[in-house]
Motif scaffolding. Sequence first.
Motif, PDB file in Angstrom:
ATOM      1  N   MET A   4      -9.482  -6.574-107.034  1.00 52.75           N
ATOM      2  CA  MET A   4      -9.482  -5.809-105.802  1.00 52.75           C
ATOM      3  C   MET A   4     -10.505  -4.688-105.933  1.00 52.75           C
ATOM      4  O   MET A   4     -10.698  -4.139-107.008  1.00 52.75           O
ATOM      5  CB  MET A   4      -8.090  -5.238-105.535  1.00 52.75           C
ATOM      6  CG  MET A   4      -8.022  -4.527-104.215  1.00 52.75           C
ATOM      7  SD  MET A   4      -6.376  -4.481-103.525  1.00 52.75           S
ATOM      8  CE  MET A   4      -5.808  -2.952-104.170  1.00 52.75           C
ATOM      9  N   LEU A   5     -11.164  -4.365-104.842  1.00 48.74           N
ATOM     10  CA  LEU A   5     -12.180  -3.326-104.851  1.00 48.74           C
ATOM     11  C   LEU A   5     -11.545  -1.951-104.954  1.00 48.74           C
ATOM     12  O   LEU A   5     -10.466  -1.702-104.407  1.00 48.74           O
ATOM     13  CB  LEU A   5     -12.996  -3.386-103.548  1.00 48.74           C
ATOM     14  CG  LEU A   5     -13.857  -4.624-103.353  1.00 48.74           C
ATOM     15  CD1 LEU A   5     -14.491  -4.595-101.973  1.00 48.74           C
ATOM     16  CD2 LEU A   5     -14.928  -4.705-104.399  1.00 48.74           C
ATOM     17  N   LYS A   6     -12.228  -1.069-105.637  1.00 52.17           N
ATOM     18  CA  LYS A   6     -11.776   0.317-105.754  1.00 52.17           C
ATOM     19  C   LYS A   6     -12.249   1.083-104.524  1.00 52.17           C
ATOM     20  O   LYS A   6     -13.168   0.666-103.815  1.00 52.17           O
ATOM     21  CB  LYS A   6     -12.355   0.943-107.015  1.00 52.17           C
ATOM     22  CG  LYS A   6     -11.873   0.258-108.277  1.00 52.17           C
ATOM     23  CD  LYS A   6     -12.511   0.859-109.496  1.00 52.17           C
ATOM     24  CE  LYS A   6     -12.078   0.091-110.729  1.00 52.17           C
ATOM     25  NZ  LYS A   6     -12.863   0.404-111.884  1.00 52.17           N
ATOM     26  N   VAL A   7     -11.618   2.229-104.272  1.00 47.04           N
ATOM     27  CA  VAL A   7     -11.949   3.035-103.100  1.00 47.04           C
ATOM     28  C   VAL A   7     -13.423   3.419-103.108  1.00 47.04           C
ATOM     29  O   VAL A   7     -14.102   3.342-102.082  1.00 47.04           O
ATOM     30  CB  VAL A   7     -11.048   4.296-103.039  1.00 47.04           C
ATOM     31  CG1 VAL A   7     -11.491   5.228-101.929  1.00 47.04           C
ATOM     32  CG2 VAL A   7      -9.594   3.906-102.868  1.00 47.04           C
ATOM     33  N   ALA A  61      -2.764  -8.546 -98.246  1.00 45.19           N
ATOM     34  CA  ALA A  61      -2.339  -9.935 -98.392  1.00 45.19           C
ATOM     35  C   ALA A  61      -2.402 -10.581 -97.013  1.00 45.19           C
ATOM     36  O   ALA A  61      -2.375  -9.892 -96.001  1.00 45.19           O
ATOM     37  CB  ALA A  61      -0.927  -9.993 -98.948  1.00 45.19           C
ATOM     38  N   PRO A  62      -2.460 -11.908 -96.938  1.00 43.70           N
ATOM     39  CA  PRO A  62      -2.600 -12.583 -95.657  1.00 43.70           C
ATOM     40  C   PRO A  62      -1.493 -12.259 -94.644  1.00 43.70           C
ATOM     41  O   PRO A  62      -1.713 -12.321 -93.460  1.00 43.70           O
ATOM     42  CB  PRO A  62      -2.577 -14.061 -96.013  1.00 43.70           C
ATOM     43  CG  PRO A  62      -2.946 -14.126 -97.446  1.00 43.70           C
ATOM     44  CD  PRO A  62      -2.503 -12.838 -98.058  1.00 43.70           C
ATOM     45  N   TYR A  68     -15.477  -9.944 -97.216  1.00 46.52           N
ATOM     46  CA  TYR A  68     -15.304 -10.204 -98.640  1.00 46.52           C
ATOM     47  C   TYR A  68     -13.855 -10.595 -98.868  1.00 46.52           C
ATOM     48  O   TYR A  68     -12.948  -9.931 -98.402  1.00 46.52           O
ATOM     49  CB  TYR A  68     -15.661  -8.947 -99.440  1.00 46.52           C
ATOM     50  CG  TYR A  68     -15.441  -9.077-100.931  1.00 46.52           C
ATOM     51  CD1 TYR A  68     -14.349  -8.499-101.538  1.00 46.52           C
ATOM     52  CD2 TYR A  68     -16.346  -9.782-101.714  1.00 46.52           C
ATOM     53  CE1 TYR A  68     -14.155  -8.613-102.910  1.00 46.52           C
ATOM     54  CE2 TYR A  68     -16.159  -9.900-103.080  1.00 46.52           C
ATOM     55  CZ  TYR A  68     -15.069  -9.311-103.669  1.00 46.52           C
ATOM     56  OH  TYR A  68     -14.882  -9.433-105.025  1.00 46.52           O
ATOM     57  N   GLU A  69     -13.647 -11.705 -99.593  1.00 48.27           N
ATOM     58  CA  GLU A  69     -12.312 -12.187 -99.870  1.00 48.27           C
ATOM     59  C   GLU A  69     -12.220 -12.553-101.335  1.00 48.27           C
ATOM     60  O   GLU A  69     -13.102 -13.220-101.875  1.00 48.27           O
ATOM     61  CB  GLU A  69     -12.001 -13.409 -98.995  1.00 48.27           C
ATOM     62  CG  GLU A  69     -10.563 -13.830 -99.052  1.00 48.27           C
ATOM     63  CD  GLU A  69     -10.243 -14.885 -97.984  1.00 48.27           C
ATOM     64  OE1 GLU A  69     -10.998 -15.009 -97.021  1.00 48.27           O
ATOM     65  OE2 GLU A  69      -9.231 -15.558 -98.160  1.00 48.27           O
ATOM     66  N   ASN A  70     -11.137 -12.077-102.010  1.00 51.84           N
ATOM     67  CA  ASN A  70     -10.966 -12.346-103.422  1.00 51.84           C
ATOM     68  C   ASN A  70      -9.490 -12.250-103.781  1.00 51.84           C
ATOM     69  O   ASN A  70      -8.851 -11.241-103.499  1.00 51.84           O
ATOM     70  CB  ASN A  70     -11.779 -11.341-104.249  1.00 51.84           C
ATOM     71  CG  ASN A  70     -11.805 -11.686-105.715  1.00 51.84           C
ATOM     72  OD1 ASN A  70     -11.519 -12.815-106.104  1.00 51.84           O
ATOM     73  ND2 ASN A  70     -12.145 -10.725-106.538  1.00 51.84           N
ATOM     74  N   ASP A  71      -8.946 -13.308-104.365  1.00 54.07           N
ATOM     75  CA  ASP A  71      -7.562 -13.340-104.848  1.00 54.07           C
ATOM     76  C   ASP A  71      -6.559 -12.883-103.787  1.00 54.07           C
ATOM     77  O   ASP A  71      -5.690 -12.060-104.050  1.00 54.07           O
ATOM     78  CB  ASP A  71      -7.406 -12.479-106.096  1.00 54.07           C
ATOM     79  CG  ASP A  71      -8.192 -13.023-107.266  1.00 54.07           C
ATOM     80  OD1 ASP A  71      -8.559 -12.216-108.125  1.00 54.07           O
ATOM     81  OD2 ASP A  71      -8.439 -14.249-107.344  1.00 54.07           O
ATOM     82  N   GLY A  72      -6.662 -13.373-102.583  1.00 47.45           N
ATOM     83  CA  GLY A  72      -5.707 -13.056-101.529  1.00 47.45           C
ATOM     84  C   GLY A  72      -5.969 -11.745-100.818  1.00 47.45           C
ATOM     85  O   GLY A  72      -5.335 -11.452 -99.811  1.00 47.45           O
ATOM     86  N   SER A  73      -6.885 -10.922-101.326  1.00 49.00           N
ATOM     87  CA  SER A  73      -7.261  -9.683-100.643  1.00 49.00           C
ATOM     88  C   SER A  73      -8.502  -9.963 -99.807  1.00 49.00           C
ATOM     89  O   SER A  73      -9.367 -10.737-100.202  1.00 49.00           O
ATOM     90  CB  SER A  73      -7.580  -8.577-101.649  1.00 49.00           C
ATOM     91  OG  SER A  73      -6.429  -8.220-102.356  1.00 49.00           O
ATOM     92  N   LYS A  74      -8.572  -9.326 -98.662  1.00 48.89           N
ATOM     93  CA  LYS A  74      -9.699  -9.559 -97.769  1.00 48.89           C
ATOM     94  C   LYS A  74     -10.116  -8.236 -97.156  1.00 48.89           C
ATOM     95  O   LYS A  74      -9.276  -7.435 -96.763  1.00 48.89           O
ATOM     96  CB  LYS A  74      -9.285 -10.536 -96.669  1.00 48.89           C
ATOM     97  CG  LYS A  74     -10.385 -10.876 -95.689  1.00 48.89           C
ATOM     98  CD  LYS A  74      -9.898 -11.912 -94.684  1.00 48.89           C
ATOM     99  CE  LYS A  74     -10.972 -12.263 -93.696  1.00 48.89           C
ATOM    100  NZ  LYS A  74     -10.528 -13.280 -92.740  1.00 48.89           N
TER     101      LYS A  74
END
Length: 161
Positions: A1-4, A43-44, A24-30
Amino acid sequence: MLKVQEIRELIKLIDQSSIDEFEYENDGSKIVLKKNEVQYAQAPVEQPTQQPVAKEVQEPAKPAVTTPEQPKEEATNKQVDESLHKIESPMVGTFYARPNPDSDVYVKTGEKVSESSVVCIIEAMKLFNEIEAEVNGEVVEMLVEDGQLVEYGQPLFLVKA
């Protein structure tokens, strides 16, 4: 997940570029960034929130350009052998496979690379950033074309470690 801080940098880069939308989408985070609005979903199942993007004086919007590389980008979204290492773009910019138009490309498919091998250049705001392989192995596939615009986190090369 991206940091702030990474999200803030993305917002700044998008705001200063001619890009109207970034996803950008990665491991369920978008995360979806659009000029004048930001949406983020953990999450979705969660509802995305909207926040205005900080706005500075901007040049007039440039018309959208359709590139022939779009089918190739779709191909990279398909499942890829998990044993292959992806060399990803650390920023939004223009991909260059060679140091200048008269030179050979940095790497070709089938060539061996080391962690410190320069594999390409990403130009962002007139700064040319050398991208290193960060892994020892063999280049299996080059996923983008010379001169193509690339997004943050977009896979550029597949390397068999």
